[in-house]
Structures are given as C-alpha cells and as structure tokens.
Design a protein around this motif. Structure first.
Motif, PDB file in Angstrom:
ATOM      1  N   PHE A 279     -49.749   4.127 -17.251  1.00  0.00           N
ATOM      2  CA  PHE A 279     -49.470   5.425 -16.634  1.00  0.00           C
ATOM      3  C   PHE A 279     -49.628   6.538 -17.672  1.00  0.00           C
ATOM      4  O   PHE A 279     -50.227   7.574 -17.410  1.00  0.00           O
ATOM      5  CB  PHE A 279     -48.054   5.440 -16.031  1.00  0.00           C
ATOM      6  CG  PHE A 279     -47.873   4.421 -14.953  1.00  0.00           C
ATOM      7  CD1 PHE A 279     -48.315   4.669 -13.661  1.00  0.00           C
ATOM      8  CD2 PHE A 279     -47.269   3.201 -15.223  1.00  0.00           C
ATOM      9  CE1 PHE A 279     -48.151   3.723 -12.652  1.00  0.00           C
ATOM     10  CE2 PHE A 279     -47.100   2.254 -14.233  1.00  0.00           C
ATOM     11  CZ  PHE A 279     -47.548   2.508 -12.950  1.00  0.00           C
ATOM     12  N   LEU A 280     -49.099   6.288 -18.860  1.00  0.00           N
ATOM     13  CA  LEU A 280     -49.233   7.247 -19.946  1.00  0.00           C
ATOM     14  C   LEU A 280     -50.701   7.395 -20.339  1.00  0.00           C
ATOM     15  O   LEU A 280     -51.174   8.501 -20.603  1.00  0.00           O
ATOM     16  CB  LEU A 280     -48.393   6.795 -21.148  1.00  0.00           C
ATOM     17  CG  LEU A 280     -48.385   7.695 -22.364  1.00  0.00           C
ATOM     18  CD1 LEU A 280     -47.869   9.086 -22.011  1.00  0.00           C
ATOM     19  CD2 LEU A 280     -47.545   7.074 -23.473  1.00  0.00           C
ATOM     20  N   GLY A 281     -51.429   6.283 -20.357  1.00  0.00           N
ATOM     21  CA  GLY A 281     -52.858   6.327 -20.675  1.00  0.00           C
ATOM     22  C   GLY A 281     -53.638   7.178 -19.683  1.00  0.00           C
ATOM     23  O   GLY A 281     -54.488   7.987 -20.080  1.00  0.00           O
ATOM     24  N   GLU A 282     -53.344   7.003 -18.393  1.00  0.00           N
ATOM     25  CA  GLU A 282     -54.005   7.813 -17.361  1.00  0.00           C
ATOM     26  C   GLU A 282     -53.684   9.288 -17.556  1.00  0.00           C
ATOM     27  O   GLU A 282     -54.561  10.136 -17.442  1.00  0.00           O
ATOM     28  CB  GLU A 282     -53.573   7.358 -15.965  1.00  0.00           C
ATOM     29  CG  GLU A 282     -54.131   6.015 -15.545  1.00  0.00           C
ATOM     30  CD  GLU A 282     -55.632   6.034 -15.339  1.00  0.00           C
ATOM     31  OE1 GLU A 282     -56.140   6.954 -14.655  1.00  0.00           O
ATOM     32  OE2 GLU A 282     -56.306   5.129 -15.867  1.00  0.00           O
ATOM     33  N   LEU A 283     -52.437   9.582 -17.839  1.00  0.00           N
ATOM     34  CA  LEU A 283     -52.030  10.969 -18.048  1.00  0.00           C
ATOM     35  C   LEU A 283     -52.750  11.558 -19.258  1.00  0.00           C
ATOM     36  O   LEU A 283     -53.299  12.657 -19.189  1.00  0.00           O
ATOM     37  CB  LEU A 283     -50.516  11.032 -18.232  1.00  0.00           C
ATOM     38  CG  LEU A 283     -49.901  12.422 -18.296  1.00  0.00           C
ATOM     39  CD1 LEU A 283     -48.512  12.395 -17.700  1.00  0.00           C
ATOM     40  CD2 LEU A 283     -49.849  12.962 -19.706  1.00  0.00           C
TER      41      LEU A 283
ATOM     42  N   ASP B 152     -50.480  14.939 -10.091  1.00  0.00           N
ATOM     43  CA  ASP B 152     -49.208  14.694  -9.408  1.00  0.00           C
ATOM     44  C   ASP B 152     -48.564  13.470 -10.079  1.00  0.00           C
ATOM     45  O   ASP B 152     -48.987  12.336  -9.853  1.00  0.00           O
ATOM     46  CB  ASP B 152     -49.463  14.437  -7.921  1.00  0.00           C
ATOM     47  CG  ASP B 152     -48.184  14.274  -7.122  1.00  0.00           C
ATOM     48  OD1 ASP B 152     -47.148  13.878  -7.701  1.00  0.00           O
ATOM     49  OD2 ASP B 152     -48.229  14.523  -5.904  1.00  0.00           O
ATOM     50  N   VAL B 153     -47.577  13.716 -10.909  1.00  0.00           N
ATOM     51  CA  VAL B 153     -46.946  12.638 -11.677  1.00  0.00           C
ATOM     52  C   VAL B 153     -46.280  11.625 -10.746  1.00  0.00           C
ATOM     53  O   VAL B 153     -46.357  10.419 -10.981  1.00  0.00           O
ATOM     54  CB  VAL B 153     -45.953  13.199 -12.721  1.00  0.00           C
ATOM     55  CG1 VAL B 153     -45.192  12.083 -13.409  1.00  0.00           C
ATOM     56  CG2 VAL B 153     -46.702  14.043 -13.758  1.00  0.00           C
ATOM     57  N   LYS B 154     -45.644  12.091  -9.678  1.00  0.00           N
ATOM     58  CA  LYS B 154     -45.027  11.152  -8.719  1.00  0.00           C
ATOM     59  C   LYS B 154     -46.083  10.235  -8.103  1.00  0.00           C
ATOM     60  O   LYS B 154     -45.856   9.031  -7.953  1.00  0.00           O
ATOM     61  CB  LYS B 154     -44.299  11.922  -7.614  1.00  0.00           C
ATOM     62  CG  LYS B 154     -42.922  12.393  -8.002  1.00  0.00           C
ATOM     63  CD  LYS B 154     -42.265  13.185  -6.909  1.00  0.00           C
ATOM     64  CE  LYS B 154     -41.759  12.269  -5.812  1.00  0.00           C
ATOM     65  NZ  LYS B 154     -40.916  12.991  -4.828  1.00  0.00           N
ATOM     66  N   GLU B 155     -47.219  10.789  -7.772  1.00  0.00           N
ATOM     67  CA  GLU B 155     -48.308   9.974  -7.211  1.00  0.00           C
ATOM     68  C   GLU B 155     -48.837   8.997  -8.254  1.00  0.00           C
ATOM     69  O   GLU B 155     -49.090   7.830  -7.950  1.00  0.00           O
ATOM     70  CB  GLU B 155     -49.436  10.885  -6.714  1.00  0.00           C
ATOM     71  CG  GLU B 155     -50.558  10.125  -6.033  1.00  0.00           C
ATOM     72  CD  GLU B 155     -51.643  11.058  -5.531  1.00  0.00           C
ATOM     73  OE1 GLU B 155     -52.804  10.855  -5.923  1.00  0.00           O
ATOM     74  OE2 GLU B 155     -51.310  11.985  -4.764  1.00  0.00           O
ATOM     75  N   LEU B 156     -49.009   9.459  -9.480  1.00  0.00           N
ATOM     76  CA  LEU B 156     -49.452   8.588 -10.569  1.00  0.00           C
ATOM     77  C   LEU B 156     -48.502   7.402 -10.705  1.00  0.00           C
ATOM     78  O   LEU B 156     -48.929   6.256 -10.817  1.00  0.00           O
ATOM     79  CB  LEU B 156     -49.530   9.368 -11.884  1.00  0.00           C
ATOM     80  CG  LEU B 156     -49.801   8.550 -13.152  1.00  0.00           C
ATOM     81  CD1 LEU B 156     -51.174   7.895 -13.096  1.00  0.00           C
ATOM     82  CD2 LEU B 156     -49.676   9.441 -14.389  1.00  0.00           C
ATOM     83  N   MET B 157     -47.202   7.669 -10.663  1.00  0.00           N
ATOM     84  CA  MET B 157     -46.198   6.610 -10.832  1.00  0.00           C
ATOM     85  C   MET B 157     -46.214   5.594  -9.691  1.00  0.00           C
ATOM     86  O   MET B 157     -45.710   4.483  -9.845  1.00  0.00           O
ATOM     87  CB  MET B 157     -44.810   7.230 -10.955  1.00  0.00           C
ATOM     88  CG  MET B 157     -44.612   8.018 -12.234  1.00  0.00           C
ATOM     89  SD  MET B 157     -43.041   8.896 -12.258  1.00  0.00           S
ATOM     90  CE  MET B 157     -41.896   7.516 -12.296  1.00  0.00           C
ATOM     91  N   SER B 158     -46.789   5.942  -8.564  1.00  0.00           N
ATOM     92  CA  SER B 158     -46.819   5.023  -7.418  1.00  0.00           C
ATOM     93  C   SER B 158     -48.018   4.082  -7.446  1.00  0.00           C
ATOM     94  O   SER B 158     -48.139   3.216  -6.586  1.00  0.00           O
ATOM     95  CB  SER B 158     -46.813   5.821  -6.106  1.00  0.00           C
ATOM     96  OG  SER B 158     -48.053   6.480  -5.923  1.00  0.00           O
ATOM     97  N   ARG B 159     -48.873   4.213  -8.430  1.00  0.00           N
ATOM     98  CA  ARG B 159     -50.084   3.381  -8.511  1.00  0.00           C
ATOM     99  C   ARG B 159     -49.742   1.983  -9.018  1.00  0.00           C
ATOM    100  O   ARG B 159     -49.694   1.727 -10.207  1.00  0.00           O
ATOM    101  CB  ARG B 159     -51.120   4.062  -9.390  1.00  0.00           C
ATOM    102  CG  ARG B 159     -51.667   5.338  -8.758  1.00  0.00           C
ATOM    103  CD  ARG B 159     -52.743   5.975  -9.567  1.00  0.00           C
ATOM    104  NE  ARG B 159     -53.780   5.033  -9.968  1.00  0.00           N
ATOM    105  CZ  ARG B 159     -54.679   5.312 -10.912  1.00  0.00           C
ATOM    106  NH1 ARG B 159     -54.660   6.467 -11.536  1.00  0.00           N
ATOM    107  NH2 ARG B 159     -55.592   4.412 -11.238  1.00  0.00           N
ATOM    108  N   GLU B 160     -49.523   1.084  -8.097  1.00  0.00           N
ATOM    109  CA  GLU B 160     -49.102  -0.279  -8.436  1.00  0.00           C
ATOM    110  C   GLU B 160     -50.179  -1.079  -9.163  1.00  0.00           C
ATOM    111  O   GLU B 160     -49.860  -2.024  -9.881  1.00  0.00           O
ATOM    112  CB  GLU B 160     -48.640  -1.010  -7.178  1.00  0.00           C
ATOM    113  CG  GLU B 160     -47.342  -0.447  -6.639  1.00  0.00           C
ATOM    114  CD  GLU B 160     -46.784  -1.247  -5.483  1.00  0.00           C
ATOM    115  OE1 GLU B 160     -47.207  -2.393  -5.260  1.00  0.00           O
ATOM    116  OE2 GLU B 160     -45.904  -0.704  -4.792  1.00  0.00           O
ATOM    117  N   GLU B 161     -51.449  -0.714  -8.997  1.00  0.00           N
ATOM    118  CA  GLU B 161     -52.514  -1.455  -9.683  1.00  0.00           C
ATOM    119  C   GLU B 161     -52.449  -1.277 -11.199  1.00  0.00           C
ATOM    120  O   GLU B 161     -53.057  -2.034 -11.950  1.00  0.00           O
ATOM    121  CB  GLU B 161     -53.900  -1.054  -9.149  1.00  0.00           C
ATOM    122  CG  GLU B 161     -54.484   0.218  -9.737  1.00  0.00           C
ATOM    123  CD  GLU B 161     -53.998   1.526  -9.098  1.00  0.00           C
ATOM    124  OE1 GLU B 161     -54.539   2.574  -9.471  1.00  0.00           O
ATOM    125  OE2 GLU B 161     -53.094   1.504  -8.237  1.00  0.00           O
TER     126      GLU B 161
END
Length: 165
Positions: free
Chosen positions: A130-134, A146-155
C-alpha cells in the motif's frame, strides 16, 4: 544484562532466528524475509522497567511530496490495529511499526516475545504494498488518490499463511 534481555536472546535462539547484538546496549537487530521483502527488526529491552520495545523498519522511504498522504495511510491503519502503531519520521520519511509490552516482574514469556517480533514483521509486510503504491503515485496525482480506496485493495495483501496441525 537484564533477565528480560536474556529472555529475548533465548526466544530468538529457540526459533533459530539470526540476529546481532548491539554493543553496550540491550538491543538486538535482525532481518526477516517477508512476502514483500526484507524487514529490519530492532528489539530493545528495558530491564528495570520490564518493557520490551520491538520496531520493524520499512525498506521504503516516503518522499517529502508524499508525506501528508502517507500520514493519512498510517493514521487510518492505526485506527484498525489492536496492538502497535505505524510511525513516520517526518524529516527523513522513514517508516516504522512499533510495538511494546510491559511484562510482570521476572515473568518474561518467550512466546510473547516471539509473537511481538512476528507481529511487527507481519504488520510491516502487510502495509508495504500500500505504501509502495502511494509512493509511486506521481505527485501531481496525489490529490486524486483516495487512501480509503487504496486500503481496500485486497490483491495487495500477502497471502494467508495456513496454520500447520
């Protein structure tokens, strides 16, 4: 050397975990191979207070342009945690997961010690993608992230480890 620090050394030895002792301190450091990479671990004993502090450090550093959004990621993540917390050194962008335990006097459970280490490594491994994507988001696009949306990415989560037995 405090009896707490001896218990830490014994706990690491019982798991056959590699570590090195920091001279003149009740600190050991270790590196763990996790799903998303190597996690550095710093374990410090405060014998007189019966406190153990475990800190996992990310290999990723947050650039200055991304620190506000990273802080949001950590605050939102911390809200969901039962133990420990993510921290970021604002000046350097270093990311850590810190976990501590206060033990009853002279009752240092090695299973608790190894669980603290395992938990710190697992939490850092879990947030790494998640940090890498950010961090790889272009700075011009951060306003749209959208950090909340990013955090929901289970993959992005590491696969579940199946318990033996």
């Amino acid at each position: 050397m405090s009896t707490l620090h001896v218990a830490v050394l014994n706990a690491f030895k019982s798991k056959n975990w590699q570590y090195h002792i920091v001279p003149d301190m009740e600190v050991i450091e270790s590196a763990f191979e996790a799903y998303h990479g190597k996690i550095q671990l710093h374990v410090q004993s405060f014998g007189e207070a019966h406190i153990l502090s475990v800190v996992a450090t990310s290999t990723l550093t947050v650039p200055p342009t991304h620190r506000n959004r990273a802080a949001e990621l950590f605050m939102r993540t911390n809200k969901e945690l039962n133990l420990g917390n993510f921290e970021m050194d604002w000046d350097s962008g270093a990311v850590m997961f810190r976990l501590s335990n206060v033990f009853p006097k002279h009752r240092y459970d090695e299973e608790v010690i190894t669980s603290l280490a395992h938990n710190a490594v697992a939490e850092m491994d879990r947030i790494t993608p998640f940090l890498g994507e950010l961090c790889k988001t272009k700075k011009e696009m951060l306003v749209l992230l959208d950090v909340k949306e990013l955090m929901s990415r289970e993959e992005l989560l590491p696969p579940e480890i199946k318990e033996e037995g």
